[in-house]
Design a protein around this motif. Sequence first.
Motif, short mmCIF file in Angstrom:
data_model
loop_
_atom_site.label_atom_id
_atom_site.label_comp_id
_atom_site.label_asym_id
_atom_site.label_seq_id
_atom_site.Cartn_x
_atom_site.Cartn_y
_atom_site.Cartn_z
N ARG A 168 0.71 -1.12 -0.02
CA ARG A 168 0.16 -0.15 -0.22
C ARG A 168 1.01 1.06 -0.04
N ASN A 169 1.66 1.32 0.43
CA ASN A 169 2.76 2.26 0.33
C ASN A 169 3.40 2.72 -0.63
N HIS A 170 3.99 2.01 -1.61
CA HIS A 170 4.56 2.07 -3.08
C HIS A 170 4.35 3.14 -2.90
N LYS A 171 5.47 4.33 -4.06
CA LYS A 171 4.62 5.42 -5.10
C LYS A 171 3.67 5.51 -5.87
N ILE A 172 2.68 6.16 -5.68
CA ILE A 172 1.70 6.10 -7.17
C ILE A 172 2.88 6.19 -8.30
N SER A 173 3.86 7.14 -8.94
CA SER A 173 4.45 7.39 -9.65
C SER A 173 5.20 6.06 -9.92
N THR A 174 5.57 5.11 -10.00
CA THR A 174 6.41 3.78 -9.77
C THR A 174 5.19 3.41 -10.38
N LYS A 175 3.88 2.96 -9.40
CA LYS A 175 2.72 2.31 -10.02
C LYS A 175 2.65 2.98 -11.47
N LEU A 176 2.06 4.04 -11.25
CA LEU A 176 1.41 4.72 -12.71
C LEU A 176 2.62 4.02 -14.07
N THR A 177 4.37 4.31 -13.79
CA THR A 177 4.83 3.70 -14.39
C THR A 177 4.97 2.56 -15.03
N ARG A 178 4.97 1.08 -14.10
CA ARG A 178 5.05 0.50 -14.66
C ARG A 178 3.82 -0.14 -15.45
N LEU A 179 2.64 0.63 -14.88
CA LEU A 179 1.54 -0.08 -15.12
C LEU A 179 1.10 0.23 -16.48
N SER A 180 1.29 1.53 -16.97
CA SER A 180 1.89 1.97 -18.49
C SER A 180 2.63 1.48 -19.54
N LEU A 196 0.11 -7.49 -10.97
CA LEU A 196 -0.80 -8.22 -10.32
C LEU A 196 -0.06 -7.29 -9.00
N GLN A 197 1.27 -7.11 -8.73
CA GLN A 197 1.46 -5.77 -7.41
C GLN A 197 1.60 -4.74 -7.94
N ALA A 198 1.25 -4.24 -8.59
CA ALA A 198 1.00 -2.81 -9.40
C ALA A 198 -0.73 -3.02 -9.33
N VAL A 199 -1.63 -3.76 -9.67
CA VAL A 199 -3.18 -3.12 -9.07
C VAL A 199 -3.31 -3.34 -8.01
N LEU A 200 -2.20 -3.70 -7.24
CA LEU A 200 -2.59 -3.91 -5.94
C LEU A 200 -2.04 -2.32 -5.02
N GLU A 201 -1.53 -1.83 -6.26
CA GLU A 201 -1.09 -0.71 -4.82
C GLU A 201 -1.93 0.41 -4.91
N VAL A 202 -2.89 0.94 -5.34
CA VAL A 202 -4.59 2.17 -4.43
C VAL A 202 -3.59 2.11 -3.73
N ASP A 203 -3.27 3.19 -3.52
CA ASP A 203 -3.21 4.42 -2.49
C ASP A 203 -4.31 4.61 -1.01
N GLU A 204 -3.68 4.77 0.10
CA GLU A 204 -4.47 5.15 1.18
C GLU A 204 -5.87 5.84 0.62
#
Length: 374
Positions: free
Chosen positions: A7-19, A348-356
């Motif tokens: 949950r605490n991963h940075k959103i910017s990292t998540k979006l880059t990976r997902l994109s 899988l890891q990326a989609v589970l990272e929606v921030d609190e």
Amino acid sequence: MPSNTLRNHKISTKLTRLSALFAMTIGVFSISTNTQVQGVSFEGERVEVIVPFKEGGGTDTWSRFFAPYLGKALPGQPVVVIKNIPGGGSTKGANQFARRGKDNGLNLLATSASTQFPYLLSDRRVRYDYNDWSVILASSTGGVVYVSPSTGITSAADLVAKKDKVSFKYASQGAASIDLVALLAMDLLDTEVQAVFGMKGRGAGRLAFERGEVNLDSQTSSSYLKKVIPLVEEGKAIPLFSFGILDKNGQLQRDPNFPELPNFAEVYKMAHPDSTVEEGYKVWRKFFIAGYVAQKMFFVPKSTPEDIVQTWRDSATKLVTDPTFLEKAEEVLGNYPQLTNEQAEQALQAVLEVDEKSQEWIRQWLLKNYNAKL
């Protein structure tokens, strides 16, 4: 429940990976393992795939499409059968798999965003943990929102123009399911939508639409291509917009499977041409990403022996790079990436990272609009 680390991963990292994952075209894979694990055979075995939805929906269509191909791709070519366990917006079947799924490689679970969202939102019905499962394959997909011609709406632009003159009914499996992407989208367009809950999957929602019980529906691409296109051709359904896909820069673009339809970002701009982007749209985008980049997945229990897990993953990788499969998959599922091995794990890891903050926004929206207490 999801770990604090996720949950605490940075959103910017998540979006880059997902994109990056979503922008890949089908067939472009870095296959990490090319050799089948020696000594593992499924000859004479029967593989059971639990689908936690009723027959006829997107996840059921997706699973039944993959089943015979997976059977042929696995060493020993076992029979692969589907077992539908609907209920609780997919939580019933997922909970049962969490309790009873065997770690012998013969039990799989098929999931969708309707399984992911209750988990992300700490729904009290959830008794499963994604960290207890190993992903075999993940499919990206899209979705389309459409209405009955009885509404008098003929296009997305027409919807925006007439939004104060038309009310809608939508048959839903639950506000905290994949349906929240469509329901929140319509809310952001300032339309009046009454959700009728109790459906056991999007397939049941589509049937309610066909019976004339509701006049608004949405389906993931596989179900839309197979079940709804015929309705469109018969003049019984009017497509309004697709949710879109992400390009390599994380921007929402038109879905190449439905290039004639505007994506939701375009429709949102039509409805709010002079406004800055509101928080609700930003949250919608995050849940769209979480729900559609790895929208459907196959899992085995994490306690499954590594050689069996790797055999499954190698077989899936071999399958999704086969030209014959890819041609048929594009016809049935649409032209979307099929992810295996490390790419499936990353998705899988990326989609589970929606921030609190976004999770809490959605919880309050669900409570306000649907009295849904998760």
